[in-house]
Design an enzyme around this catalytic site. Structure first.
Site, PDB file in Angstrom:
ATOM      1  N   LYS A   1       0.867  -1.183   0.000  1.00 12.80           N
ATOM      2  CA  LYS A   1       0.000   0.000   0.000  1.00 12.80           C
ATOM      3  C   LYS A   1       0.899   1.227   0.000  1.00 12.80           C
ATOM      4  CE  LYS A   1      -3.489   2.410   2.721  1.00 12.80           C
ATOM      5  NZ  LYS A   1      -4.451   2.313   3.819  1.00 12.80           N
TER       6      LYS A   1
ATOM      7  N   LYS B   1      -2.276  -1.544  -3.819  1.00 13.57           N
ATOM      8  CA  LYS B   1      -3.124  -0.356  -3.739  1.00 13.57           C
ATOM      9  C   LYS B   1      -2.282   0.903  -3.817  1.00 13.57           C
ATOM     10  CE  LYS B   1      -5.970   1.974  -0.427  1.00 13.57           C
ATOM     11  NZ  LYS B   1      -6.405   2.009   0.933  1.00 13.57           N
TER      12      LYS B   1
END
Ligand code: PBG
Length: 338
Positions: free
Chosen positions: A207, A260
């Site tokens: 992330k 992400k």
């Protein structure tokens, strides 16, 4: 001159492959298509607030809203009828404190939403996002030291308690997104002790500290009150480090992985797919959605085609599942045929 050209063309037709032969009609293109999208691929994020009768639209995410638990039913109805198999829940509590206690102590909006959704549709997969930033008054994803730094190891037990509390409420999957070192192991251990050894962990493994989360922070009211998240989320410039993050989460027992954001990180998705066999999700985040929406609403882009193209690209890069605010619209478009 002309004759020469014809000769070259003649040679090309005899000797070389002509990819265009397979592009001549829609049915041929359909037959040789390598990547297909379906509603099965989608996970739809939902923002849940306290109270009753609340549907608060989110200005930077047209079409998305914060909803109170009692207003989720029609939304879920639609999700089911479109064949979308899963939702990802984010909670916005009325009260926040330094340790984000409402995420793990009580019966917050997410816990109640999980119960309501499982009651209405036991077959819908409910994924609970596990992070403190929506619950802390400072908006960071963990607890802070005096100096205002996020303390990794003091945060782990709180994330684990939060995950257990969501599993207790009936969550099918928990998805830690705080980017604390060791969070997957801490959550796995506590889930097992609590009798939730069958609840999988979907790890937000890579992330990145992304500007594309901007609209989400309005939606989840989770913007950090000072500083930023760069001391725990990843530097967008780092590919090898992403592989280390993923390797650690796999070792710690992750059942599924996530990259992400999605579109700016297709190379990372591809590399994780090539190196690991676990199911892989990609999160097309709020900023990716907002850009497509804004350009579409302005008439600058064909939103439907651009959105589908982006989703296909994310799958082509190697994602098995896509968390996307477009889930409902895209499922509808796919039904109509694109
Ligand atoms: C919470 C969390 C964030 C997102 C998902 N979980 C925000 C953040 O890390 O700041 C972003 C999702 C999106 O932008 O759609 N930790």
């Amino acid at each position: 001159m002309l004759g020469e050209k014809r000769d070259i063309a003649g040679e090309a037709s005899a000797l070389t492959s002509r990819p265009r032969r397979l592009r001549r009609s829609a049915s041929l293109r359909r037959m040789v298509r390598e990547t297909t999208l379906s509603a099965d691929d989608f996970i739809y994020p939902l923002f849940v607030v306290e109270g009753e009768g609340a549907v608060n639209t989110i200005s930077s995410m047209p079409g998305q809203a914060q909803r109170s638990v009692d207003m989720l039913a029609p939304e879920l109805e639609e999700i089911i009828s479109l064949g979308i198999p899963a939702v990802l829940l984010f909670g916005i509590p009325d009260e926040k404190d330094a340790t984000g206690s409402l995420s793990w102590s009580g019966h917050g909006p997410v816990q109640r939403a999980i119960e309501a959704i499982k009651r209405q549709s036991p077959g819908t997969i409910v994924i609970a996002d596990v992070c403190l930033c929506e619950y802390t008054d400072h908006g960071h994803c963990g607890v802070l030291s005096q100096a205002g730094e996020v303390i990794n190891d003091d945060t782990l037990p709180l994330l684990a308690r939060s995950a257990v509390s969501f599993a207790d409420a009936g969550a099918d999957i928990v998805a830690p997104s705080a980017m604390m070192d060791g969070q997957v192991a801490a959550i796995r251990a506590r889930l097992d002790v609590a009798g939730h050894d069958q609840v999988p962990v979907l790890a937000y493994a890579a992330k990145f500290a992304s500007a594309f989360y901007g609209p989400f922070r309005e939606a989840a009211e989770s913007a950090p009150q000072f500083g930023d998240r760069r001391a725990y989320q990843m530097d967008p410039a780092n590919r090898r480090e992403a592989m280390r993050e993923v390797a650690l989460d796999v070792e710690e027992g992750a059942d599924m992985l996530m990259v992400k954001p999605a579109t700016p990180y297709l190379d990372i998705i591809r590399e994780v797919r090539d190196r690991y066999d676990l199911p892989l999700a990609a999160y097309q985040v709020s900023g990716e959605y907002a850009m497509l929406k804004a350009a579409g609403m302005n008439g600058w882009i064909d939103e439907r085609r651009a959105a589908i193209e982006s989703l296909v690209a994310i799958k082509r890069a190697g994602a098995d599942m896509i968390i996307t605010y477009y889930a409902k619209e895209a499922a509808r478009w796919l039904k109509e045929g694109t």
